[in-house]
Design a protein around this motif. Structure first.
Motif, mmCIF file in Angstrom:
data_model
loop_
_atom_site.group_PDB
_atom_site.id
_atom_site.type_symbol
_atom_site.label_atom_id
_atom_site.label_comp_id
_atom_site.label_asym_id
_atom_site.label_seq_id
_atom_site.Cartn_x
_atom_site.Cartn_y
_atom_site.Cartn_z
ATOM 1 N N GLN A 1 0.825 -1.199 0.000
ATOM 2 C CA GLN A 1 0.000 0.000 0.000
ATOM 3 C C GLN A 1 0.866 1.259 0.000
ATOM 4 N N ASP A 2 1.951 1.253 0.756
ATOM 5 C CA ASP A 2 2.844 2.410 0.787
ATOM 6 C C ASP A 2 3.506 2.631 -0.575
ATOM 7 N N ALA A 3 3.900 1.541 -1.244
ATOM 8 C CA ALA A 3 4.511 1.666 -2.572
ATOM 9 C C ALA A 3 3.521 2.265 -3.569
ATOM 10 N N LEU A 4 2.246 1.862 -3.466
ATOM 11 C CA LEU A 4 1.213 2.435 -4.331
ATOM 12 C C LEU A 4 1.020 3.915 -4.046
ATOM 13 N N ASP A 5 0.930 4.257 -2.764
ATOM 14 C CA ASP A 5 0.674 5.645 -2.374
ATOM 15 C C ASP A 5 1.819 6.571 -2.758
ATOM 16 N N ARG A 6 3.049 6.098 -2.595
ATOM 17 C CA ARG A 6 4.218 6.948 -2.820
ATOM 18 C C ARG A 6 4.774 6.854 -4.226
ATOM 19 N N GLY A 7 4.443 5.763 -4.930
ATOM 20 C CA GLY A 7 5.020 5.568 -6.252
ATOM 21 C C GLY A 7 6.514 5.328 -6.184
ATOM 22 N N ALA A 8 6.987 4.726 -5.091
ATOM 23 C CA ALA A 8 8.413 4.471 -4.883
ATOM 24 C C ALA A 8 8.594 3.125 -4.215
ATOM 25 N N PRO A 9 9.756 2.473 -4.418
ATOM 26 C CA PRO A 9 10.002 1.174 -3.781
ATOM 27 C C PRO A 9 9.979 1.281 -2.257
ATOM 28 N N ILE A 10 9.394 0.287 -1.619
ATOM 29 C CA ILE A 10 9.367 0.182 -0.164
ATOM 30 C C ILE A 10 10.075 -1.119 0.206
ATOM 31 N N LEU A 11 11.185 -1.010 0.932
ATOM 32 C CA LEU A 11 12.009 -2.171 1.261
ATOM 33 C C LEU A 11 11.985 -2.401 2.763
ATOM 34 N N ALA A 12 11.294 -3.445 3.179
ATOM 35 C CA ALA A 12 11.195 -3.795 4.600
ATOM 36 C C ALA A 12 12.099 -4.986 4.855
ATOM 37 N N ALA A 13 13.292 -4.719 5.353
ATOM 38 C CA ALA A 13 14.311 -5.754 5.478
ATOM 39 C C ALA A 13 14.158 -6.627 6.711
ATOM 40 N N ASP A 14 13.406 -6.158 7.721
ATOM 41 C CA ASP A 14 13.264 -6.947 8.949
ATOM 42 C C ASP A 14 11.902 -6.678 9.573
ATOM 43 N N LEU A 15 10.979 -7.603 9.367
ATOM 44 C CA LEU A 15 9.634 -7.475 9.928
ATOM 45 C C LEU A 15 9.544 -8.070 11.326
ATOM 46 N N THR A 16 10.635 -8.639 11.805
ATOM 47 C CA THR A 16 10.599 -9.282 13.126
ATOM 48 C C THR A 16 10.803 -8.287 14.254
ATOM 49 N N ARG A 17 11.453 -7.162 13.969
ATOM 50 C CA ARG A 17 11.721 -6.165 15.008
ATOM 51 C C ARG A 17 12.177 -4.869 14.347
ATOM 52 N N GLY A 18 12.337 -3.828 15.147
ATOM 53 C CA GLY A 18 12.874 -2.570 14.645
ATOM 54 C C GLY A 18 11.844 -1.733 13.912
ATOM 55 N N PRO A 19 12.298 -0.745 13.109
ATOM 56 C CA PRO A 19 11.406 0.222 12.456
ATOM 57 C C PRO A 19 10.345 -0.413 11.565
ATOM 58 N N ASP A 20 10.718 -1.439 10.792
ATOM 59 C CA ASP A 20 9.750 -2.057 9.882
ATOM 60 C C ASP A 20 8.612 -2.729 10.643
ATOM 61 N N ALA A 21 8.952 -3.399 11.730
ATOM 62 C CA ALA A 21 7.922 -4.064 12.529
ATOM 63 C C ALA A 21 6.999 -3.039 13.179
ATOM 64 N N ARG A 22 7.547 -1.899 13.573
ATOM 65 C CA ARG A 22 6.721 -0.857 14.201
ATOM 66 C C ARG A 22 5.909 -0.074 13.169
ATOM 67 N N ARG A 23 6.389 -0.011 11.958
ATOM 68 C CA ARG A 23 5.703 0.757 10.912
ATOM 69 C C ARG A 23 4.378 0.133 10.529
ATOM 70 N N TRP A 24 4.358 -1.187 10.433
ATOM 71 C CA TRP A 24 3.121 -1.927 10.095
ATOM 72 C C TRP A 24 2.973 -3.053 11.124
ATOM 73 N N PRO A 25 2.632 -2.763 12.355
ATOM 74 C CA PRO A 25 2.684 -3.779 13.419
ATOM 75 C C PRO A 25 1.805 -4.989 13.171
ATOM 76 N N ILE A 26 0.566 -4.787 12.700
ATOM 77 C CA ILE A 26 -0.318 -5.934 12.478
ATOM 78 C C ILE A 26 0.151 -6.739 11.289
ATOM 79 N N PHE A 27 0.456 -6.046 10.181
ATOM 80 C CA PHE A 27 0.938 -6.765 9.002
ATOM 81 C C PHE A 27 2.222 -7.516 9.314
ATOM 82 N N ALA A 28 3.163 -6.857 9.996
ATOM 83 C CA ALA A 28 4.444 -7.500 10.297
ATOM 84 C C ALA A 28 4.232 -8.768 11.120
ATOM 85 N N HIS A 29 3.368 -8.689 12.133
ATOM 86 C CA HIS A 29 3.101 -9.860 12.975
ATOM 87 C C HIS A 29 2.531 -11.007 12.144
#
Length: 269
Positions: free
Chosen positions: A95-123
């Motif tokens: 959804q973020d890639a669609l909204d921004r028209g730019a690549p979104i690279l989530a390198a670690d969904l287990t912890r850190g910024p990526d996990a906090r950015r989309w907490p439900i999706f990451a879990h």
């Protein structure tokens, strides 16, 4: 067949850029030609993406307007579930890639910024076995028409050479989606408009179910389209189902969002 990964070599070097571009194009072209019929081409392209990149799976989603998407192809069950999960939640790298028209690279969904950015999706993604997700918007004029979504079972980002390959793959998939002419499928040339129209019709069928269900929920709750879609998503997530599945229940009159259906509580669920 071994993966055709094109990252840097052990000595730090790698094949020339022109050679890698050619191999990307040849791999995708060969995948399309080997498909039994035009309907099998999207899946063949998704499988080829996995052979070209250090990822576990891939999918392509087509955007049908604000909040509406359909999965065009997926290399495996997890890739398909990740695409549907983001659609259901209305949140995630796709959804973020669609909204921004730019690549979104989530390198670690287990912890850190990526996990906090989309907490439900990451879990939910980690529970499915995906620990990194990369979403690349499809499009040629800045307006994203969909996304190429890649996932890995391992934590870690894409190295610079792999990211370049991913962007070339993204460009090739964009071309396939918007201008595809398949030669040799089923022993004959397929007309571009006919092939693309078939896929678009299939996509619109999925869109139509959700659009119609949104309209019914709007009437039942006297809310706007965005709120109605949010209600469908909330019910789908609460039930562990997809938005499409809940939409079909609404259209079949087996599910109503009218307050009286839930003891007069208009806020449910």
């Amino acid at each position: 067949m071994p993966p055709e990964k094109y990252g840097p070599s052990a000595g730090g070097g790698g094949p020339p850029e022109a050679e890698v571009r050619l191999r990307v194009r040849e791999t995708l072209d060969a995948a399309a030609r080997r498909a039994d019929d035009p309907q099998a081409v999207p899946g063949a392209l998704c499988a080829a993406c996995v052979r070209l990149l250090p990822v576990t799976g891939s999918s392509v989603s087509i955007s049908g307007g604000t909040g509406i998407r359909v999965t065009w192809c997926a290399s495996d069950r997890v890739a398909a579930r990740l695409a549907e999960l983001q659609y259901t939640l209305g949140d995630g790298p796709c959804q973020d890639a669609l909204d921004r028209g730019a690549p979104i690279l989530a390198a670690d969904l287990t912890r850190g910024p990526d996990a906090r950015r989309w907490p439900i999706f990451a879990h939910e993604a980690v529970a499915l076995g995906a620990r990194a997700v990369f979403s690349l918007p499809l499009g040629v004029t800045g307006a994203a028409i969909g996304t190429l979504d890649l996932y890995s079972e391992q934590v870690g980002g894409l190295a610079a050479p792999d990211l370049r390959v991913a962007l070339w793959v993204r460009d090739a998939v964009t071309f396939a989606l918007t201008n595809l002419r398949i030669s040799g499928c089923g022993g004959r040339d397929e007309d571009t408009e006919e092939v693309v129209a078939t896929w678009v019709a299939a996509s619109e069928a999925g869109h139509t179910e959700v659009y119609q269900a949104v309209g019914m929920v709007m009437v039942q709750l006297d809310v706007d389209p965005a709120q109605a879609l949010d209600r469908l998503r909330a019910r789908a997530y609460a039930d562990g189902r997809t938005v499409s599945q809940v939409a079909r229940e609404v259209l079949a009159r087996r599910l109503s969002f009218r307050p009286e259906a839930y003891g007069g509580d208009p806020a449910w669920p």
